[in-house]
Design a protein around this motif. Structure first.
Motif, PDB file in Angstrom:
ATOM      1  N   GLY A  96      -3.182   2.082   8.855  1.00 32.46           N
ATOM      2  CA  GLY A  96      -1.990   1.313   9.194  1.00 32.46           C
ATOM      3  C   GLY A  96      -1.148   0.953   7.991  1.00 32.46           C
ATOM      4  O   GLY A  96      -1.298   1.489   6.891  1.00 32.46           O
ATOM      5  N   ALA A  97      -0.258   0.004   8.209  1.00 33.28           N
ATOM      6  CA  ALA A  97       0.774  -0.371   7.243  1.00 33.28           C
ATOM      7  C   ALA A  97       0.215  -0.930   5.939  1.00 33.28           C
ATOM      8  O   ALA A  97       0.820  -0.754   4.881  1.00 33.28           O
ATOM      9  N   LEU A  98      -0.924  -1.602   5.981  1.00 29.36           N
ATOM     10  CA  LEU A  98      -1.470  -2.194   4.758  1.00 29.36           C
ATOM     11  C   LEU A  98      -1.845  -1.134   3.722  1.00 29.36           C
ATOM     12  O   LEU A  98      -1.848  -1.409   2.528  1.00 29.36           O
ATOM     13  N   GLN A  99      -2.162   0.067   4.167  1.00 33.78           N
ATOM     14  CA  GLN A  99      -2.520   1.135   3.235  1.00 33.78           C
ATOM     15  C   GLN A  99      -1.334   1.586   2.394  1.00 33.78           C
ATOM     16  O   GLN A  99      -1.521   2.165   1.333  1.00 33.78           O
ATOM     17  N   ARG A 100      -0.147   1.298   2.846  1.00 32.15           N
ATOM     18  CA  ARG A 100       1.059   1.698   2.120  1.00 32.15           C
ATOM     19  C   ARG A 100       1.612   0.586   1.226  1.00 32.15           C
ATOM     20  O   ARG A 100       2.636   0.765   0.575  1.00 32.15           O
ATOM     21  N   GLU A 101       0.943  -0.543   1.196  1.00 35.48           N
ATOM     22  CA  GLU A 101       1.402  -1.673   0.387  1.00 35.48           C
ATOM     23  C   GLU A 101       0.877  -1.547  -1.046  1.00 35.48           C
ATOM     24  O   GLU A 101      -0.311  -1.349  -1.263  1.00 35.48           O
ATOM     25  N   ASP A 102       1.776  -1.671  -2.028  1.00 37.12           N
ATOM     26  CA  ASP A 102       1.386  -1.575  -3.435  1.00 37.12           C
ATOM     27  C   ASP A 102       0.644  -2.814  -3.935  1.00 37.12           C
ATOM     28  O   ASP A 102      -0.110  -2.734  -4.891  1.00 37.12           O
ATOM     29  N   ASN A 103       0.896  -3.958  -3.300  1.00 34.65           N
ATOM     30  CA  ASN A 103       0.296  -5.203  -3.782  1.00 34.65           C
ATOM     31  C   ASN A 103      -0.965  -5.594  -2.994  1.00 34.65           C
ATOM     32  O   ASN A 103      -1.313  -6.762  -2.908  1.00 34.65           O
ATOM     33  N   VAL A 104      -1.678  -4.593  -2.458  1.00 36.13           N
ATOM     34  CA  VAL A 104      -2.883  -4.857  -1.666  1.00 36.13           C
ATOM     35  C   VAL A 104      -4.038  -3.983  -2.151  1.00 36.13           C
ATOM     36  O   VAL A 104      -3.867  -2.789  -2.375  1.00 36.13           O
ATOM     37  N   ASN A 105      -5.200  -4.606  -2.345  1.00 41.60           N
ATOM     38  CA  ASN A 105      -6.459  -3.881  -2.554  1.00 41.60           C
ATOM     39  C   ASN A 105      -7.214  -3.970  -1.235  1.00 41.60           C
ATOM     40  O   ASN A 105      -7.581  -5.069  -0.813  1.00 41.60           O
ATOM     41  N   LEU A 106      -7.429  -2.842  -0.594  1.00 39.80           N
ATOM     42  CA  LEU A 106      -8.133  -2.852   0.685  1.00 39.80           C
ATOM     43  C   LEU A 106      -9.633  -2.653   0.484  1.00 39.80           C
ATOM     44  O   LEU A 106     -10.056  -1.824  -0.310  1.00 39.80           O
ATOM     45  N   PHE A 107     -10.403  -3.436   1.217  1.00 37.84           N
ATOM     46  CA  PHE A 107     -11.852  -3.306   1.279  1.00 37.84           C
ATOM     47  C   PHE A 107     -12.190  -3.020   2.734  1.00 37.84           C
ATOM     48  O   PHE A 107     -11.602  -3.628   3.634  1.00 37.84           O
ATOM     49  N   TYR A 108     -13.121  -2.133   2.966  1.00 35.39           N
ATOM     50  CA  TYR A 108     -13.469  -1.741   4.333  1.00 35.39           C
ATOM     51  C   TYR A 108     -14.871  -2.218   4.670  1.00 35.39           C
ATOM     52  O   TYR A 108     -15.749  -2.238   3.819  1.00 35.39           O
ATOM     53  N   THR A 109     -15.066  -2.603   5.932  1.00 35.49           N
ATOM     54  CA  THR A 109     -16.375  -3.030   6.400  1.00 35.49           C
ATOM     55  C   THR A 109     -16.583  -2.557   7.826  1.00 35.49           C
ATOM     56  O   THR A 109     -15.624  -2.212   8.521  1.00 35.49           O
ATOM     57  N   LYS A 110     -17.828  -2.574   8.259  1.00 27.55           N
ATOM     58  CA  LYS A 110     -18.140  -2.195   9.634  1.00 27.55           C
ATOM     59  C   LYS A 110     -17.483  -3.192  10.579  1.00 27.55           C
ATOM     60  O   LYS A 110     -17.391  -4.379  10.280  1.00 27.55           O
ATOM     61  N   LYS A 165      -2.240  -8.703  -6.816  1.00 30.77           N
ATOM     62  CA  LYS A 165      -2.631  -7.802  -5.731  1.00 30.77           C
ATOM     63  C   LYS A 165      -3.571  -8.598  -4.836  1.00 30.77           C
ATOM     64  O   LYS A 165      -4.514  -9.219  -5.314  1.00 30.77           O
ATOM     65  N   TYR A 166      -3.304  -8.571  -3.558  1.00 26.57           N
ATOM     66  CA  TYR A 166      -4.093  -9.334  -2.594  1.00 26.57           C
ATOM     67  C   TYR A 166      -5.276  -8.498  -2.116  1.00 26.57           C
ATOM     68  O   TYR A 166      -5.104  -7.344  -1.720  1.00 26.57           O
ATOM     69  N   ASP A 167      -6.469  -9.091  -2.141  1.00 25.52           N
ATOM     70  CA  ASP A 167      -7.664  -8.426  -1.622  1.00 25.52           C
ATOM     71  C   ASP A 167      -7.763  -8.715  -0.130  1.00 25.52           C
ATOM     72  O   ASP A 167      -7.820  -9.888   0.275  1.00 25.52           O
ATOM     73  N   ILE A 168      -7.771  -7.659   0.662  1.00 24.24           N
ATOM     74  CA  ILE A 168      -7.831  -7.789   2.116  1.00 24.24           C
ATOM     75  C   ILE A 168      -8.943  -6.890   2.631  1.00 24.24           C
ATOM     76  O   ILE A 168      -9.036  -5.727   2.241  1.00 24.24           O
ATOM     77  N   THR A 169      -9.786  -7.453   3.491  1.00 25.90           N
ATOM     78  CA  THR A 169     -10.832  -6.662   4.130  1.00 25.90           C
ATOM     79  C   THR A 169     -10.370  -6.306   5.533  1.00 25.90           C
ATOM     80  O   THR A 169      -9.790  -7.127   6.243  1.00 25.90           O
ATOM     81  N   ILE A 170     -10.649  -5.068   5.890  1.00 23.07           N
ATOM     82  CA  ILE A 170     -10.224  -4.510   7.177  1.00 23.07           C
ATOM     83  C   ILE A 170     -11.376  -3.672   7.710  1.00 23.07           C
ATOM     84  O   ILE A 170     -12.265  -3.291   6.966  1.00 23.07           O
ATOM     85  N   ASN A 171     -11.370  -3.392   9.004  1.00 30.63           N
ATOM     86  CA  ASN A 171     -12.446  -2.600   9.587  1.00 30.63           C
ATOM     87  C   ASN A 171     -12.370  -1.133   9.147  1.00 30.63           C
ATOM     88  O   ASN A 171     -11.296  -0.607   8.897  1.00 30.63           O
ATOM     89  N   SER A 172     -13.547  -0.503   9.034  1.00 29.14           N
ATOM     90  CA  SER A 172     -13.612   0.922   8.686  1.00 29.14           C
ATOM     91  C   SER A 172     -12.826   1.724   9.708  1.00 29.14           C
ATOM     92  O   SER A 172     -12.804   1.398  10.886  1.00 29.14           O
ATOM     93  N   GLY A 173     -12.171   2.772   9.250  1.00 28.65           N
ATOM     94  CA  GLY A 173     -11.378   3.610  10.138  1.00 28.65           C
ATOM     95  C   GLY A 173      -9.950   3.123  10.319  1.00 28.65           C
ATOM     96  O   GLY A 173      -9.169   3.741  11.024  1.00 28.65           O
TER      97      GLY A 173
END
Length: 182
Positions: free
Chosen positions: A99-113, A88-96
């Motif tokens: 998009g498409a990355l939220q629907r990916e099974d092989n992604v752990n999303l991290f949010y930041t300002k 599972k790939y760790d990806i940081t994305i902006n808060s709010g």
């Protein structure tokens, strides 16, 4: 030169995006024709590869958002502080982000300002020659400390230990990042 040949010449390191095709004033219908002729393959929305190329998940996932940055354990792997290949790939994305990355099974999303998103970002050249965005080593250490509960304890301890014995560390940058990230 016809449109199909122009498209085939636009491929860089095996990948091509729809945006690159439209930026060169080539109608998108020719992408469809090349797919039908089995010369190229669509691997993701707006991303194409030549038929005999290998698919690189790093490129595909990052193409889904221009703000996606590889972080945490994935960044540790890229920097050589972890020998575990990401499942599972760790990806940081902006808060709010929505998009498409939220629907990916092989992604752990991290949010930041949004104002901290590009703090410590660097371009990383993969073995394939493609460039991806990843946090530098010092920012990655700050991230894993911040997200300690979401990181495997063995990976965490090994990374912290190796970082402080590393010649690549920059403790001034680490301190600066830590201050900005609270």
């Amino acid at each position: 030169m016809n449109y199909k040949n122009r498209i085939l010449n636009l491929f860089t390191n095996g990948y091509l995006t729809t945006k690159e095709v439209t930026d060169n004033n080539i109608p998108k219908i020719y992408l469809t024709k090349l797919i039908e002729e089995n010369k190229i393959e669509r691997v993701s929305r707006g991303v194409y590869i030549k038929k005999d190329e290998l698919v690189d998940d790093f490129i595909i996932l990052q193409s889904k958002s221009r703000n996606a940055i590889y972080s945490n354990t994935t960044a540790l792997y890229l920097h050589g502080l972890s020998d575990r290949i990401p499942i599972k790939y760790d990806i940081t994305i902006n808060s709010g982000y929505n998009g498409a990355l939220q629907r990916e099974d092989n992604v752990n999303l991290f949010y930041t300002k949004k104002e901290l998103l590009n703090l410590g970002v660097m371009n990383y050249k993969l073995d394939s020659g493609n460039i991806i965005k990843v946090y530098d080593l010092d920012k990655t250490i700050c991230d894993i400390i911040k997200n300690k509960k979401r990181i495997d304890a063995e990976i965490y301890n090994k990374a912290i230990r190796e970082y402080f014995y590393s010649k690549k560390k920059n403790t001034l940058k680490l301190y600066d990042y830590a201050k900005k990230m609270n």
